[in-house]
Write a protein that holds these residues in place. Structure first.
Motif, short mmCIF file in Angstrom:
data_model
loop_
_atom_site.label_atom_id
_atom_site.label_comp_id
_atom_site.label_asym_id
_atom_site.label_seq_id
_atom_site.Cartn_x
_atom_site.Cartn_y
_atom_site.Cartn_z
N THR A 154 46.30 75.00 4.77
CA THR A 154 47.26 76.22 4.86
C THR A 154 48.55 75.69 4.80
N PRO A 165 51.82 85.38 -0.44
CA PRO A 165 51.06 86.32 0.55
C PRO A 165 51.63 85.79 2.26
N GLU A 166 51.91 84.45 2.14
CA GLU A 166 51.73 83.50 3.18
C GLU A 166 53.46 83.78 3.50
N ASP A 176 55.22 86.21 2.85
CA ASP A 176 55.48 87.37 4.01
C ASP A 176 54.75 87.44 4.19
N TYR A 177 54.20 86.67 5.08
CA TYR A 177 52.93 87.00 6.54
C TYR A 177 54.32 86.06 7.40
N HIS A 198 56.86 88.54 7.99
CA HIS A 198 56.28 89.85 8.80
C HIS A 198 56.54 89.86 10.81
N HIS A 245 51.71 86.23 16.63
CA HIS A 245 50.75 87.66 16.34
C HIS A 245 50.28 88.69 17.38
N ASP A 265 50.28 92.83 15.72
CA ASP A 265 48.63 92.46 15.01
C ASP A 265 47.28 92.49 15.49
N ASP A 291 43.88 89.06 12.85
CA ASP A 291 44.81 87.93 12.51
C ASP A 291 44.67 86.91 13.12
#
Length: 123
Positions: free
Chosen positions: A21, A31-32, A34-35, A38, A87, A92, A96
């Motif tokens: 990670t 993707p990371e 974006d996460y 978010h 999260h 979420d 998640d």
């Protein structure tokens, strides 16, 4: 002997998870990125978190330096609980939370079962 086996299994899985990670965070994998946006955090936070994860793994795996290991475990604990609560706060789904929850459990198991030579000597 049992405790040593539990320690090394948990520590190796924890190290693998943190390096994996941490690497995608340092590389700012889309993707990371974006996460994290978010969740409401800036993308530059990925570099900070990723570098500290990788350095934490080094601290935990090298021999000696028990105080440094305590700091690394504390950092992993704070990063993972922060991820879990981020999260939850964002609403979420539970799925998640699971990667951070797994790394949190591995952090606690590794810390609890660490050998005496990896603990701070109590006076």
């Amino acid at each position: 002997m049992r405790n040593k086996i539990i320690y090394w299994i948990a520590t190796l899985w924890l190290s693998l998870g943190m390096v994996a990670t941490g690497s995608v965070q340092v590389l700012k994998w889309k993707p990371e990125a974006d996460y994290i946006t978010h969740l409401g955090y800036p993308v530059f936070a990925l570099t900070i978190i990723g570098v500290w994860k990788i350095l934490g793994v080094v601290a935990i795996l090298i021999p000696k330096f028990p105080l440094l290991k305590e700091w690394a475990y504390a950092g992993f604990f704070f990063i993972m609980t922060g991820a879990i609560f981020s999260h939850i706060a964002d609403g979420d789904p539970v799925k998640d939370l699971l990667p951070a929850l797994l790394l949190l459990v591995l952090t606690l198991v590794s810390w609890y079962f660490r050998p005496l030579d990896r603990k701070i000597a109590m006076a």
